[in-house]
Write an enzyme that holds these catalytic residues in place. Structure first.
Site, PDB file in Angstrom:
ATOM      1  CG  ASP A  64      -5.416   8.826 -33.693  1.00 49.78           C
ATOM      2  OD1 ASP A  64      -4.605   8.548 -34.590  1.00 49.78           O
ATOM      3  OD2 ASP A  64      -5.856   9.989 -33.524  1.00 49.78           O
ATOM      4  CG  HIS A  65      -5.629   7.632 -38.067  1.00 52.33           C
ATOM      5  ND1 HIS A  65      -5.536   8.606 -37.110  1.00 52.33           N
ATOM      6  CD2 HIS A  65      -6.285   8.194 -39.114  1.00 52.33           C
ATOM      7  CE1 HIS A  65      -6.120   9.713 -37.555  1.00 52.33           C
ATOM      8  NE2 HIS A  65      -6.579   9.487 -38.767  1.00 52.33           N
ATOM      9  CG  ASP A 119      -6.094  14.051 -38.859  1.00 55.97           C
ATOM     10  OD1 ASP A 119      -5.952  12.836 -39.093  1.00 55.97           O
ATOM     11  OD2 ASP A 119      -7.199  14.631 -38.903  1.00 55.97           O
ATOM     12  NE  ARG A 379     -12.550  14.539 -44.665  1.00 56.36           N
ATOM     13  CZ  ARG A 379     -11.316  14.823 -44.261  1.00 56.36           C
ATOM     14  NH1 ARG A 379     -10.480  13.852 -43.950  1.00 56.36           N
ATOM     15  NH2 ARG A 379     -10.916  16.068 -44.194  1.00 56.36           N
ATOM     16  CB  SER A 535      -7.147  13.243 -45.530  1.00 52.70           C
ATOM     17  OG  SER A 535      -6.133  12.875 -46.423  1.00 52.70           O
ATOM     18  NE  ARG A 537      -5.701  10.109 -46.579  1.00 54.27           N
ATOM     19  CZ  ARG A 537      -6.887   9.518 -46.711  1.00 54.27           C
ATOM     20  NH1 ARG A 537      -7.174   8.819 -47.773  1.00 54.27           N
ATOM     21  NH2 ARG A 537      -7.794   9.604 -45.752  1.00 54.27           N
TER      22      ARG A 537
HETATM   23  C1  MIC Z   1      -9.078  11.328 -42.465  1.00 50.93           C
HETATM   24  O1  MIC Z   1     -10.011  11.575 -41.713  1.00 50.93           O
HETATM   25  O2  MIC Z   1      -9.203  11.248 -43.702  1.00 50.93           O
HETATM   26  C2  MIC Z   1      -7.700  11.085 -41.874  1.00 50.93           C
HETATM   27  C3  MIC Z   1      -7.400   9.644 -42.022  1.00 50.93           C
HETATM   28  O3  MIC Z   1      -7.722  11.396 -40.505  1.00 50.93           O
HETATM   29  C4  MIC Z   1      -6.694  11.985 -42.607  1.00 50.93           C
HETATM   30  C5  MIC Z   1      -5.281  11.736 -42.268  1.00 50.93           C
HETATM   31  C6  MIC Z   1      -4.704  10.521 -42.932  1.00 50.93           C
HETATM   32  O4  MIC Z   1      -5.015  10.234 -44.083  1.00 50.93           O
HETATM   33  O5  MIC Z   1      -3.893   9.846 -42.294  1.00 50.93           O
HETATM   34  C7  MIC Z   1      -6.959  13.491 -42.421  1.00 50.93           C
HETATM   35  O6  MIC Z   1      -8.077  13.866 -42.167  1.00 50.93           O
HETATM   36  O7  MIC Z   1      -6.038  14.292 -42.597  1.00 50.93           O
HETATM   37 FE1  SF4 Z   2      -9.757   9.791 -37.266  1.00 51.71          FE
HETATM   38 FE2  SF4 Z   2      -9.797  11.341 -39.447  1.00 51.71          FE
HETATM   39 FE3  SF4 Z   2     -11.969   9.991 -38.684  1.00 51.71          FE
HETATM   40 FE4  SF4 Z   2     -11.152  12.016 -37.250  1.00 51.71          FE
HETATM   41  S1  SF4 Z   2     -11.890  12.093 -39.358  1.00 51.71           S
HETATM   42  S2  SF4 Z   2     -11.808  10.035 -36.468  1.00 51.71           S
HETATM   43  S3  SF4 Z   2      -8.948  11.868 -37.416  1.00 51.71           S
HETATM   44  S4  SF4 Z   2     -10.034   9.120 -39.393  1.00 51.71           S
END
Ligand code: MIC
Ligand code: SF4
Length: 644
Positions: A64-65, A119, A379, A535, A537
């Site tokens: 999905d990313h 995630d 975010r 996140s 990550r």
């Molecule tokens: C995000 O919203 O920052 C992400 C991208 O979903 C991350 C995961 C990632 O960095 O792949 C998260 O929230 O953990």
């Molecule tokens: Fe995707 Fe992270 Fe954004 Fe949720 S917050 S939509 S998991 S990138």
């Protein structure tokens, strides 16, 4: 003494430790989820463990990313993940099926079960009474292999909801109000439990918006009871058999209480550049806007989309505004198409995007220079949108849609009467984009497909007894993982290639950091409060590891990032006296001796600042297991050693 709901689920899954706040506890994990941007690493780690088939009740991998596929990299990753899933017993949700948290809530989550996901917004599952926690990929790999997941036993915060939301005031306003009161560090070491009469007035998708964005509080997770509203949702998903009624005991004891009267809430927005910089629409005043983005795992449910379509129907998006909409899942998109709501959106001028994370992680739709963008996301960290000086405001779908029409920040309560929006009696069920794994008999013949984008993860060495190294970077408070390891369309395709992605580590703060760290060979990072928020990550730990970072000394850590540092074998330390932070400058040489003994036995460590000629103390706030992991050089080395 009665138990809270979270305590009941923890108790049912407790494998080690005692439920005493602040102590390390181990819990059994029933379900896992991964997404593609963290998934390749998680599955490489899972493969390294040598477990043939996952031992969880259900493990699902979502794509999905990284769905832009502007080169071979994303497609390589998708193929790798798909083939690993087939071989090792994991369900594979194909690109186009939707955002992991939205789909997991719709199709797989179960009240009372434990879920960890690679995630940070995994707590979305708390909307149906799951104990759903965000974790690093390595922890998810271990859980898939049947291993225990460890957390610090959290405090439980009761959020007592009374009253009922006024028309056009949304679930998003509830969580923004909680963020306004508690801040982005207010939830660290805590689980947020929602109770009270007001709970009954909120649908499952609304509850999920609230638990999803509990991640922004830094909370371990958030949870709602499982009640007749949950049953109604599961029934409509044809999953009635997954329902269990669950709630806290009436004499449960909470560590803190927050009172929120839903009837008193007004439309709110989180202003740049932090989810807790919350103001009411009235306080912000009239503000011209350039862009509106609706979607993300926070606000992309069918109910959200139906409200948006209702507001847009028969109107036209303001000529100065670009409106994009990404429905959260194939189910949502299909149902919008079937009922004509999609047509209302298209007709009004919305740019319909794939059911994926998209603009939320800077995958397209970056705003214009200095552009003001209203987003229904969770975010708004600086630069995350892909435009360094973009001004991102986090708002409800109702507010976003009303503003897209007027071209200015608009209170949705000016829209007049609000019709009743209810979840349908039956959702459209079609799981044809979820590929089941091969059977136990066929799994051996499945070949794992690795393209040139898949590189092995960096190897960490066992800790040495002395670290003498320069401070390669000094940063301030609330550093996010988006600062440490930025995402976006250019960098995300490198997620399976640590040497390459490391070239971007911390470049938002200091472009020269990667080359400086490599030149120094080994180094130490110094930071402020809530270091590593955001996140899950693990790249935010693996890239520093690759660049030679041996220790991180800060005023305080965010939960998942600290766990990821330990998993990578990087020593996390906190200042005994925060004033010492001011006495260290970038490039000062720091020395720590007798580490073997101190990391085994002591709670504090004396560090010498050789450059400035003084000593200061730091806390070694680690469990026994974490100490062993640090000494071994991370979780994988530790697991290998302990299984010898
Ligand atoms: C995000 O919203 O920052 C992400 C991208 O979903 C991350 C995961 C990632 O960095 O792949 C998260 O929230 O953990
Ligand atoms: Fe995707 Fe992270 Fe954004 Fe949720 S917050 S939509 S998991 S990138």
């Amino acid at each position: 003494m009665g138990l809270t709901l979270a305590q009941k689920i923890i108790k049912n899954h407790l494998v080690s430790g005692e439920m005493i706040v602040g102590q390390e506890i181990g819990i059994k994990i029933d379900q896992t989820l991964t997404q593609d941007a963290t998934g390749t690493m998680a599955y490489l780690e899972f493969e390294a463990m040598g477990v043939p088939r996952v031992k969880t009740e259900k493990s699902v991998a979502y794509i999905d990313h990284n769905t832009l596929q502007s080169g071979f990299e994303n497609a390589d990753d998708h193929r790798f993940i798909g083939s690993v899933c087939k071989k090792h017993g994991i369900y594979f949700s194909r690109p186009g099926n939707g955002i992991c948290h939205q789909v997991h809530l719709e199709r797989f989550g179960k009240p009372g079960k434990t879920l960890i996901g690679s995630d940070s917004h995994t707590p979305t599952g708390g909307g149906i009474g799951m104990l759903a926690i965000g974790a690093g990929g390595m922890d998810v790999a271990v859980a898939m292999g049947g291993g225990t997941y460890y957390i610090t036993c959290p405090k439980i915060v009761k959020v007592n909801l009374t009253g009922k939301l006024s028309p056009w005031v949304a679930a998003k306003d509830v969580i923004l109000e909680v963020l306004r009161r508690l801040s982005v560090k207010g939830g660290v070491g805590k689980i947020i439990e929602y109770t009270g009469e007001g709970v009954k007035t909120l649908s499952v998708p609304e509850r999920a918006t609230i638990t999803n964005m509990g991640a922004e509080l830094g909370a371990t997770t958030s949870i709602f009871p499982s009640d007749e509203i949950t049953l109604e949702f599961l029934k409509a998903q044809q999953r009635e058999e997954d329902f269990t009624p669950l709630s806290a005991d009436s004499d449960a004891v909470y560590d803190e209480t927050v009172e929120i009267n839903l009837s008193e809430l007004v439309p709110l927005a989180a202003c740049p550049h932090s989810p807790d910089n919350v103001k009411s629409v009235a306080e912000i005043g009239e503000m011209k806007i350039d862009q509106v983005c609706i979607g993300s795992c926070t606000n992309s449910s069918l109910l959200d989309m139906l409200k948006v379509a209702y507001i847009l129907k028969g109107k036209t998006v303001h000529p100065d505004v670009s409106l994009s909409i990404a429905p959260g899942s194939k189910q949502v998109l299909n149902m919008l198409a079937d009922c004509g709501a999609l047509s209302d959106m298209i007709d009004a001028g919305a740019r319909i995007l794939e059911s994926a994370c998209g603009p939320c992680i800077g995958m397209g739709q970056s705003p214009n220079s200095g552009g003001i963008s209203l987003r229904t996301f969770n975010r708004n960290f600086e630069g995350r949108s892909g435009t360094k000086d973009g001004q991102i405001y986090l708002v409800s779908p109702e507010l976003a849609a009303a503003s897209a029409l007027s071209g200015v920040l608009t209170d949705p309560r000016t829209l007049g009467d609000m019709p009743k929006f209810e979840i349908p009696e039956i959702f459209t069920i079609n799981d044809n984009m979820v590929v089941p794994p091969a059977s136990a008999e066929d799994m051996d013949s499945v070949e794992v497909l690795r393209g040139p984008n898949i590189k092995p993860f960096p190897v960490s060495e066992a800790m040495s007894d002395e670290i003498t190294a320069k401070c390669s970077l000094k940063v301030g408070d609330n550093i996010t993982t988006d600062h440490i390891m930025p995402a976006g369309a250019k960098i995300l395709p490198l997620r399976s290639n640590i040497p390459k992605i490391s070239e971007h580590c911390f470049t938002v703060c200091d472009e020269k950091f990667p080359s400086r760290a490599l030149e120094l060979g080994k180094s130490i990072i110094v930071g402020g409060l809530n270091y590593g928020q955001g996140s899950s990550r693990e790249h935010a730990a693996l890239a520093p590891l690759y660049l030679g970072v041996k220790a991180v000394i800060v005023k305080s850590f965010a939960r998942i990032h600290m766990a990821n540092l330990i998993n990578a074998g990087i020593l996390p330390l906190t200042f005994q006296d925060e004033a010492d932070y001011d006495r260290i400058d970038q490039m000062d040489e720091l020395q720590m001796c007798e580490l073997e003994n101190i990391i085994t036995n002591e709670d504090e460590l004396t560090i010498t600042n050789i450059t400035k000629g003084f000593d200061f103390k730091v806390k070694v706030d680690l469990s026994e297991r974490q100490r062993a992991m640090i000494k071994a050089g991370g979780l994988l080395n530790y697991t290998r050693e302990s299984s010898k």
